[in-house]
Motif scaffolding. Structure first.
Motif, short mmCIF file in Angstrom:
data_model
loop_
_atom_site.label_atom_id
_atom_site.label_comp_id
_atom_site.label_asym_id
_atom_site.label_seq_id
_atom_site.Cartn_x
_atom_site.Cartn_y
_atom_site.Cartn_z
N ALA A 1 57.65 -71.15 -104.80
CA ALA A 1 56.50 -71.42 -103.93
C ALA A 1 55.79 -72.71 -104.36
CB ALA A 1 55.53 -70.24 -103.95
N ILE B 1 57.94 -75.65 -103.24
CA ILE B 1 57.82 -75.84 -101.79
C ILE B 1 56.51 -76.55 -101.48
CG2 ILE B 1 57.49 -74.64 -99.59
CD1 ILE B 1 59.50 -72.51 -100.72
N SER B 2 55.43 -76.09 -102.10
CA SER B 2 54.13 -76.72 -101.90
C SER B 2 54.17 -78.19 -102.30
CB SER B 2 53.08 -75.97 -102.72
OG SER B 2 51.84 -76.62 -102.66
N SER C 1 48.11 -73.50 -99.33
CA SER C 1 49.15 -72.96 -98.46
C SER C 1 49.42 -71.50 -98.75
CB SER C 1 50.44 -73.79 -98.58
OG SER C 1 50.82 -73.91 -99.92
N ILE D 1 52.55 -69.30 -98.45
CA ILE D 1 53.98 -69.49 -98.29
C ILE D 1 54.67 -68.14 -98.21
CG2 ILE D 1 56.05 -70.50 -99.32
CD1 ILE D 1 54.20 -72.60 -100.60
N LEU E 1 63.05 -69.46 -97.60
CA LEU E 1 61.75 -69.79 -97.03
C LEU E 1 61.65 -69.28 -95.60
CD1 LEU E 1 59.02 -71.31 -97.08
CD2 LEU E 1 60.29 -73.36 -96.34
N ILE F 1 55.43 -71.73 -93.86
CA ILE F 1 54.29 -72.18 -94.64
C ILE F 1 53.09 -72.18 -93.71
CG2 ILE F 1 53.29 -74.04 -96.01
CD1 ILE F 1 56.21 -75.04 -96.38
#
Length: 114
Positions: free
Chosen positions: A56, A59-60, A68, A70, A81, A84
């Motif tokens: 996470a 990804i952020s 976010s 997620i 994923l 988001i």
């Protein structure tokens, strides 16, 4: 969701690219569908998987998101994923976790003004 073979849908809240380990939620599908948003029956991880938290955060970082929510599927082949979100009602999440997520968001935003 309909086309992903998954066991859980996880929601990880990430502020300033740091996952809130006290605010990681999940739900299991009934049929093919479940929700970690406005679902009164979401569950909280007491000890969230470090790999899930790190994913996470990564990804952020890749999307350069400051705040976010997620959503990540748990599948037989690992994590996938889902989406988001940049906005979310926190009432359910704060009630279930007992954690003041709003305070963390407010503190981050205040620090950005300094």
């Amino acid at each position: 969701q309909q086309y992903i073979d998954y066991q859980r849908l996880n929601r990880i809240l990430v502020i300033n690219k740091k996952a809130l380990d006290k605010a990681v939620f999940w739900d299991e599908p009934k049929g093919w569908k479940c929700s970690v948003c406005l679902n009164q029956k979401i569950k909280i991880y007491k000890n969230p998987n470090k790999e899930l938290l790190k994913l996470a955060e990564n990804i952020s970082h890749k999307f350069n998101s400051e705040i976010s929510f997620i959503d990540i599927f748990t599948t037989n082949h690992g994590y996938v994923l889902s989406e988001i979100n940049s906005a979310c009602s926190l009432i359910i999440h704060e009630r279930i976790s007992g954690y003041n997520i709003s305070r963390d968001i407010a503190n981050y935003l205040i620090n950005q003004l300094k």
